[in-house]
Design a protein around this motif. Structure first.
Motif, PDB file in Angstrom:
ATOM      1  N   PHE A  93      56.471 -98.345 -21.167  1.00 40.06           N
ATOM      2  CA  PHE A  93      55.490 -98.934 -22.090  1.00 40.06           C
ATOM      3  C   PHE A  93      54.247 -99.402 -21.326  1.00 40.06           C
ATOM      4  CE2 PHE A  93      53.969-102.634 -24.551  1.00 40.06           C
ATOM      5  CZ  PHE A  93      53.653-101.963 -25.717  1.00 40.06           C
TER       6      PHE A  93
ATOM      7  N   VAL B 117      47.563 -94.215 -28.398  1.00 35.11           N
ATOM      8  CA  VAL B 117      48.431 -95.351 -28.728  1.00 35.11           C
ATOM      9  C   VAL B 117      49.500 -94.932 -29.731  1.00 35.11           C
ATOM     10  CG1 VAL B 117      48.478 -97.622 -29.804  1.00 35.11           C
ATOM     11  CG2 VAL B 117      46.696 -97.060 -28.181  1.00 35.11           C
TER      12      VAL B 117
ATOM     13  N   SER C 104      53.526 -94.982 -29.138  1.00 35.79           N
ATOM     14  CA  SER C 104      54.413 -95.752 -29.998  1.00 35.79           C
ATOM     15  C   SER C 104      55.514 -94.869 -30.566  1.00 35.79           C
ATOM     16  CB  SER C 104      53.617 -96.391 -31.132  1.00 35.79           C
ATOM     17  OG  SER C 104      52.572 -97.151 -30.602  1.00 35.79           O
TER      18      SER C 104
ATOM     19  N   MET D 193      58.014 -94.442 -27.785  1.00 33.67           N
ATOM     20  CA  MET D 193      58.836 -95.644 -27.624  1.00 33.67           C
ATOM     21  C   MET D 193      59.919 -95.683 -28.697  1.00 33.67           C
ATOM     22  SD  MET D 193      58.267 -97.622 -25.117  1.00 33.67           S
ATOM     23  CE  MET D 193      58.981 -99.198 -25.558  1.00 33.67           C
ATOM     24  N   ALA D 194      59.526 -95.475 -29.958  1.00 32.83           N
ATOM     25  CA  ALA D 194      60.480 -95.563 -31.065  1.00 32.83           C
ATOM     26  C   ALA D 194      61.553 -94.491 -30.938  1.00 32.83           C
ATOM     27  CB  ALA D 194      59.743 -95.422 -32.391  1.00 32.83           C
TER      28      ALA D 194
ATOM     29  N   LYS E 139      59.149 -98.636 -37.218  1.00 28.19           N
ATOM     30  CA  LYS E 139      59.291 -98.908 -35.783  1.00 28.19           C
ATOM     31  C   LYS E 139      57.995 -98.599 -35.040  1.00 28.19           C
ATOM     32  CE  LYS E 139      64.233 -98.031 -35.571  1.00 28.19           C
ATOM     33  NZ  LYS E 139      65.254 -97.059 -35.230  1.00 28.19           N
ATOM     34  N   VAL E 140      57.360 -97.468 -35.399  1.00 31.46           N
ATOM     35  CA  VAL E 140      56.111 -97.092 -34.735  1.00 31.46           C
ATOM     36  C   VAL E 140      55.036 -98.134 -34.996  1.00 31.46           C
ATOM     37  CG1 VAL E 140      54.275 -95.387 -34.713  1.00 31.46           C
ATOM     38  CG2 VAL E 140      56.634 -94.645 -34.758  1.00 31.46           C
TER      39      VAL E 140
ATOM     40  N   CYS F  10      55.506-101.201 -32.990  1.00 34.72           N
ATOM     41  CA  CYS F  10      55.107-100.998 -31.596  1.00 34.72           C
ATOM     42  C   CYS F  10      53.590-101.071 -31.466  1.00 34.72           C
ATOM     43  CB  CYS F  10      55.637 -99.653 -31.120  1.00 34.72           C
ATOM     44  SG  CYS F  10      55.406 -99.386 -29.386  1.00 34.72           S
ATOM     45  N   ILE F  11      52.879-100.464 -32.431  1.00 35.73           N
ATOM     46  CA  ILE F  11      51.410-100.493 -32.376  1.00 35.73           C
ATOM     47  C   ILE F  11      50.914-101.922 -32.505  1.00 35.73           C
ATOM     48  CG2 ILE F  11      49.333 -99.775 -33.611  1.00 35.73           C
ATOM     49  CD1 ILE F  11      50.745 -97.216 -34.330  1.00 35.73           C
TER      50      ILE F  11
ATOM     51  N   VAL G 261      51.218-103.681 -29.328  1.00 37.70           N
ATOM     52  CA  VAL G 261      50.129-103.312 -28.412  1.00 37.70           C
ATOM     53  C   VAL G 261      48.883-104.129 -28.717  1.00 37.70           C
ATOM     54  CG1 VAL G 261      48.597-101.443 -27.738  1.00 37.70           C
ATOM     55  CG2 VAL G 261      51.005-101.002 -28.015  1.00 37.70           C
TER      56      VAL G 261
END
Lengths: 271, 376
Positions: free
Chosen positions: B206, B251, B255, B258-259, B292-293, B296-297, B300
């Motif tokens: 990340f 970004v 994300s 990550m998800a 989830k995405v 994550c955004i 950020v």
């Protein structure tokens, strides 16, 4: 599918069909290489590049057109013309960018030969890191435009003659190879799983059959459908070529330590 | 359905989603910034300023397109194009919804079944730095050149921990294909999400990805206080918009990764498992992944207003002295667990121990540094 690399070249009877294009390419290169002065006009540059491309086209002799052939044409044209632009460009930053184009085109060719991991790794290492470092250095050094000694090639005639002799003999050598049919070239295990013809074994070249390597190393056994995949590549790298890989890794580590040892410390004034 | 037509439809959906998503992410970013700084944020165009992205987009399109006279025109125009192209290309192998192994049905990704999956993304995004370097160099401006020099060093350095951090996941999943990685986590449920076994890798991935996309606290290539606008100082109108679009697309891609790689993708206990076949299950899985995405955004964006910017030597030190050794340790531990068939749960305490050891090492005052306070 890949009719253009060996089969059509093998049909050429006279060496003039090779020598003539090679001479044309050489003349165009001498014409293109920077020699100080004003340089060529854009039109004559394009003309020279077109001459080179046409000669190469006549060397390959494109047969029937398939999608892979078109892609092969695009990537190989990109690689060759990008390479020529790289050595003929007057601006070093443009040279580095043409080098990036060459690398990307070669990676495209890798993809066509079903080596996706090799292709992606080459993009990461060469296009993504090494050429970026080139650009980094060029920009630090040459913000005020290129120096005179960078904008001229030192001996254009001699380098081109030697390069073209090498190129011509390479093409002649390739064209004398026996005609390979794709079914024999692609490794296909028979039902018994005994014999694999990986490459032209008839030509006196010695290649291991899978039965032989299996005796030597059980890891190099390729299951069906793994050729070209990531598993197949890993098995090959750490099975067939384990010592070569480890040796190369050790060499790189030694080079790294040596570079760090030679670099001046901060206390010594630089950096 | 004809695979060509279905792929074209997918490309259209992804492109439209990303373009619309980016403009509303900018709105979200401004709202989050306003909320964290106790302001109101955009509230003039539409309810809660919801039409603000459209107004901004119109402004990008209609503003005068200035090309300064001292720039290298070809490279100046090429740079934003490269930025957008590479970040969009990376989205091609990201599953934007649940995928199936059935090759005849429609897949929620542009290029399904890419064996090298994540390596392809790294390869393509490693080319994105060309956009920044060329933009800075072609601008023929000291601030821009400084910005692009910083960017090239930063991006090349952080690619290494980025690539190394996912090696552990590749070892656990036995694949680099994003669909396979997702499938393994979905079949095991929440207990087999990679975040439990690779928390250290998740952190390194990340952070390095943030550095790759030049987001705060790693926005040294464009920091306003020192370099005006960094590599995009000379850019205006839609050309600047394209740099902006590339950053936000990056970004979004990060994300998604990550998800998918660490948080189980579309998997969620009870409502979205491989066994759920109730009506609308596909929609629920899609929504779970995108929630989830979005989380994550948002994280950020919260980070942006939480952490101050790094100094350049700190930035380089973090990549080369902390992340690369840590990710190597992580790979060795994962190999140990796989080789001796230990329980994967050993990886959780080991990762935490590695982080604690790193913290202790960094807090121990080094005698050399104490001796010469000027040399940090």
């Amino acid at each position: 599918m890949f009719s253009l690399d060996t089969t059509l070249l093998a049909q050429m009877e006279t060496p003039w069909a090779i020598i003539l294009p090679v001479i044309v390419i050489g003349l165009s290169l001498v014409w293109l290489l920077p020699r100080g002065g004003k340089g060529l006009s854009r039109l004559s540059q394009i003309l020279a590049l077109a001459l080179i491309w046409g000669s190469l086209f006549s060397l390959t002799g494109l047969g029937h057109i398939a999608v892979t052939d078109v892609l092969f044409g695009v990537f190989s044209t990109g690689a060759i013309l990008g390479g020529i632009c790289m050595i003929t460009s007057r601006n070093s930053a443009y040279s580095a960018l043409w080098f990036a184009i060459v690398t990307l085109s070669v990676c495209g060719l890798f993809l066509l030969r079903s080596a996706p991991f090799l292709s992606a790794a080459t993009v990461i290492v060469y296009a993504g890191a090494i050429i970026v470092t080139f650009l980094f250095v060029l920009m630090l050094a040459q913000q005020e435009g290129t120096a005179g000694y960078d904008a001229t090639s030192s001996s254009p005639l001699l380098t081109t003659v030697f390069g073209m002799v090498l190129f011509g003999s390479l093409i002649l050598g390739i064209s004398s190879w026996p005609k390979i049919s794709i079914s024999a070239a692609s490794p296909a295990t028979s039902a018994a799983g005994t014999e694999v013809a990986k490459a032209p074994a008839a030509q006196g070249h010695r290649y291991f059959t899978s039965a032989e390597t299996e005796q030597a190393n059980a890891w190099s056994r390729h299951p069906e459908g793994e050729v070209g995949s990531l598993h197949g590549l890993g098995r090959s790298l750490f099975g067939d070529y384990l010592f070569a890989v480890e040796f190369a890794g050790t060499l790189l580590l030694v080079a790294c330590i040596g570079a760090i040892a030679m670099a001046p410390r901060r206390s010594q004034g630089t950096l | 359905m004809n695979p060509l037509i279905s792929t074209l439809i997918t490309i259209g959906v992804v492109l439209g989603g990303v373009l619309g998503g980016c403009s509303y992410l900018i709105w979200l970013e401004r709202k989050v910034a306003a909320w964290m700084q106790d302001r109101v944020g955009p509230n003039r165009v539409g309810k809660f300023g919801l039409l603000q992205p459209i107004a901004d987009g119109m402004k990008f399109l209609l503003k005068e397109d200035v090309i300064p006279s001292h720039v290298n025109k070809v490279l100046f125009l090429l740079a934003p194009t490269i930025s957008v192209m590479t970040t969009m290309l990376a989205l091609a192998v990201v599953p934007i919804g649940p995928t199936t192994t059935d090759s005849t049905s429609w897949q929620a990704m542009i290029a399904p079944g890419i064996d090298i999956g994540i390596v392809f993304i790294f390869a393509v995004t490693s080319l994105a730095v060309y956009g920044i370097i060329l933009g800075g160099w072609a601008s023929n401006n000291k601030y821009s050149a400084l910005g692009s020099l910083r960017a090239s060093a930063q991006v090349v350095s952080y690619e290494i921990p980025l690539g190394m951090s996912i090696l552990g996941i590749a070892l656990l999943s036995g694949s680099l294909n994003l669909e396979t990685i997702l499938q393994r986590q979905a079949e095991g449920g929440i207990g087999s999400w990679n975040i439990w076994f690779q928390p250290l890798a998740a952190m390194i991935f990340f952070t390095s990805a943030l550095a790759e996309s030049n987001r705060l606290p790693f926005d040294l290539p464009e920091c306003e206080q020192e370099l005006v606008g960094g590599y995009h100082t000379e850019y205006s109108a839609l050309k600047f918009g394209m740099f902006f679009l590339a950053e936000y697309t990056h970004v979004i891609t990060v994300s998604f990764l990550m998800a998918i790689m660490f948080f189980g993708g579309w998997n969620f206990p009870w409502i979205a498992t491989p066994d759920s076949h109730y009506a609308g299950a596909w929609i629920v899985k899609f929504a779970v992944l995108h929630t989830k995405v979005l989380a994550c955004i948002t994280f950020v964006m919260l980070l942006r207003w939480t952490l101050p910017r790094f100094r350049f030597d700190q930035l380089m030190g973090l990549a080369w002295k902390v992340f690369i050794p840590l990710s190597l340790c992580n790979v060795v531990c994962t190999m140990f667990v796989r080789q001796f068939s230990l329980s994967w749960w050993w990886l959780l305490p080991v990762s935490l121990a590695l982080v604690i050891i790193t913290g202790l090492i960094s807090m121990t005052p080094s005698p050399k540094r104490a001796a010469s306070p000027l040399q940090h």
